[in-house]
Design a protein around this motif. Sequence first.
Motif, mmCIF file in Angstrom:
data_model
loop_
_atom_site.group_PDB
_atom_site.id
_atom_site.type_symbol
_atom_site.label_atom_id
_atom_site.label_comp_id
_atom_site.label_asym_id
_atom_site.label_seq_id
_atom_site.Cartn_x
_atom_site.Cartn_y
_atom_site.Cartn_z
ATOM 1 N N LYS A 64 1.529 -39.075 -22.812
ATOM 2 C CA LYS A 64 2.871 -39.657 -22.550
ATOM 3 C C LYS A 64 2.753 -40.988 -22.006
ATOM 4 O O LYS A 64 2.030 -41.219 -20.938
ATOM 5 C CB LYS A 64 3.440 -38.725 -21.660
ATOM 6 C CG LYS A 64 4.104 -37.398 -21.989
ATOM 7 C CD LYS A 64 5.039 -36.668 -21.047
ATOM 8 C CE LYS A 64 4.303 -36.307 -19.814
ATOM 9 N NZ LYS A 64 5.370 -35.835 -18.691
ATOM 10 N N ASP A 65 3.574 -41.908 -22.479
ATOM 11 C CA ASP A 65 3.450 -43.246 -22.015
ATOM 12 C C ASP A 65 3.732 -43.509 -20.473
ATOM 13 O O ASP A 65 3.052 -44.257 -20.064
ATOM 14 C CB ASP A 65 4.537 -44.103 -22.962
ATOM 15 C CG ASP A 65 3.953 -44.963 -23.825
ATOM 16 O OD1 ASP A 65 2.501 -44.800 -24.013
ATOM 17 O OD2 ASP A 65 4.333 -45.618 -24.663
ATOM 18 N N SER A 66 4.660 -42.766 -20.052
ATOM 19 C CA SER A 66 5.302 -42.640 -18.973
ATOM 20 C C SER A 66 4.129 -42.361 -17.850
ATOM 21 O O SER A 66 3.982 -43.064 -16.887
ATOM 22 C CB SER A 66 6.460 -41.866 -18.631
ATOM 23 O OG SER A 66 6.184 -40.390 -19.088
#
Lengths: 659, 99
Positions: free
Chosen positions: A198-200
């Motif tokens: 997940k990028d976040s």
Amino acid sequence: MSILTAAQAVLPMSDGAPAENVEPITATITAAQAGGAFPLMWLLFALPAVGAAVLLIVGRRSDRWGYLLACALPIGSFILACILLAQMMALPEADRQVTLELWNWTFAGSFDAAFALRLDPLSISFVMLITGVGSLIHIYSIGYMAEDPKRRLFFAYLNLFVAAMLLLVLADNYLLVYVGWEGVGLASYLLVGFWQYKDSAAVAAKKAFVMNRVGDVGLSLAIMLMFLTFGTVTFSDVFEAAPEASETTLTIIGLLLLLAAVGKSAQFPLQAWLLDAMEGPTPVSALIHAATMVTAGVYLVVRSNAIFDLSTTAISVVLAIGVITMTMGAWIACAQDEIKKSLAGSTMSQIGYMFLGAGLGPAGYVFAIFHLLMHGMFKADLFLSAGSVMHGNDDQKNMRLYGGLRVAMKVTMVAFFCGFLGISGLPPFDSWFSKDGIIDAALGVNVFAGLVALGVAGMTAFYMTRMLAMTFFGSPRWAEDQHPHESPPVMTVPMLILSIGALFGGLFFVYVAPIGEWLAPVTGYEESTPVIPEIPLKLTSLAIAIIGIALGWRKYATKDVPRVAPTNVTILTTAGRHELYGNAFNESLFMRPGQYLTRWLVWFDNRSLDGLVRGIATGIGDLGGKLRLWETGYARSYALSMLGGALLLGVVVATARWF
Amino acid sequence: MDPSAYIILSAILFTIGAIGVLLRRNAIVVFMSVEMMLNAANLAFVTFARMHGNLEGQVIAFFVMIVAAAEVVVGLAIIMTIFRTRRSVSIDDPSLMRN
């Protein structure tokens, strides 16, 4: 006056402070002298470290049994910690400082960096918290991470964290503290970014790591300055030599230590990473970003009390940071809609209380640690309950889509409610003793800080009621495919055990095992007399908590909560939703100029430095190309040039001799 | 006896040798010319030794002869090898070192 007498009869009034002024510990005894289990205290951090090493080295082959090993080792540490605690309680009060030198890293002149551990009432309190809460969270994670293909890796990192955190609190010198300090930072980075696809999560991990580095620079500089000033970094030697140093030096050391503490504990102005760190799995948020790692800053300040006591500037800054963050955190917690982010704001706020306590000096150290231990229990309980809620609702984090979960998740609701009672300051639960201890002491030292703390106690009650009501009460606002279900016992049992701590920890530490008398020999204690007499103060704080709860209940339980966050809100709410613009501030003040700087540096590098290097290379190449034409390849022409050279030399020599 | 005659003879021999090296293409002849230059130098050494009444020049002449002998061995071997591969002993031919 009759009301007051009645109140005294009904409300638990003591706050765990030591009865009289205590003598500080002076004697240090070695583990060998102390005997018993003390020579084995290195096992405390070695066990989880071995767990991490085995799980990481053996790799996938340990997938099937790795998590069981990872759970067993912190429990082993916990059992050892209990034995050590019992032994330490049997020691006379003045001898409760046991050191164990394992080996020496280096002998360089007068620099003596020993790998030495120190067990005293302060560190054993932390060890109990870390191993106790840590073990429960390990067990909880078995259920929480059951579906994750990388569960073994998760447990390896958790063990690594526990080992580093124990090393941090067991260290006998600042250098070893630094080792643990960086270790927990690394573990935090690995665990926040555990779902790095997940990028976040990846960005949040990087952000947490980078912002922590800002603080860590402070710690490394403080250690260097200590060595320069005192010639040693061992706790007892530094504290002994501290009164001889100038106040300016002590202030600088104190502020540098504070910078480190502020970074690790997500206090203003380095607070922005904590809410993003909630991207990590919930057990991580409970263990690292609520119960233990983020409180390391408080530990550092209280541990260095000898330095802070001697610098009024440094300790005032601690107080100011505590007051600011306490308010900011509560404000953010009131406005966030994601359950974990709201809890993260609450963590900031509660650690702000601890900083405020530590900033009061000897009057408050004991209460800072008391509140820290209480917070470790009730906040871990709240986070685990929040994790259970998310687990039962397809990882839905938004409280606006919960509502009415009390039917579907009874056990979780009970656990969350116990945490709620623990934090909101109702008698006779945890915060009633620990938080009010801080408020009492603050009103005696700095009235303004005390009044702010009293106000924030009301905000605490408000945002906790808001969370409770939005999650478990009101009408269901679930998505259509959302089927809330209770979590398995492997998750709920640790939650319920922590609930007991959240309910009765305060009573236990005040009436059964007075925490004040236990800690005061390490931290020192001075009685402070609050400006308001005790009983009216207690009644006021109770009234404020009840007002907060009532307001929260009226706004979020009796009325419908919209599923989409309303936009026509006050500027205060908007600011809270944006985390008080901490990110915008950092971005415009540090990130953007930093990007411009790097861009300019790249341009400069390409144009001038690379240009210079490439220019020299091209010039020499061209020159070579010209010179090459002289090489005809005819041996006779070389012979001619040799002859010519010889003749020229002869002429020069002859001319020189002539004159 | 005037030693300057020997010096002049040495200079003439050296010049002939140098011209031979520069003008002839045949490697063997060039080689012989080099030998002539060396021996011209030897003659000068011996003459100077005689003029100054010591033996140093004569000793150096011996050294030069030894070096010349070694050089002949190596040089002739090179010329032989070149001749075997290229069927020619012209020293302008193997201009592989060009540019």
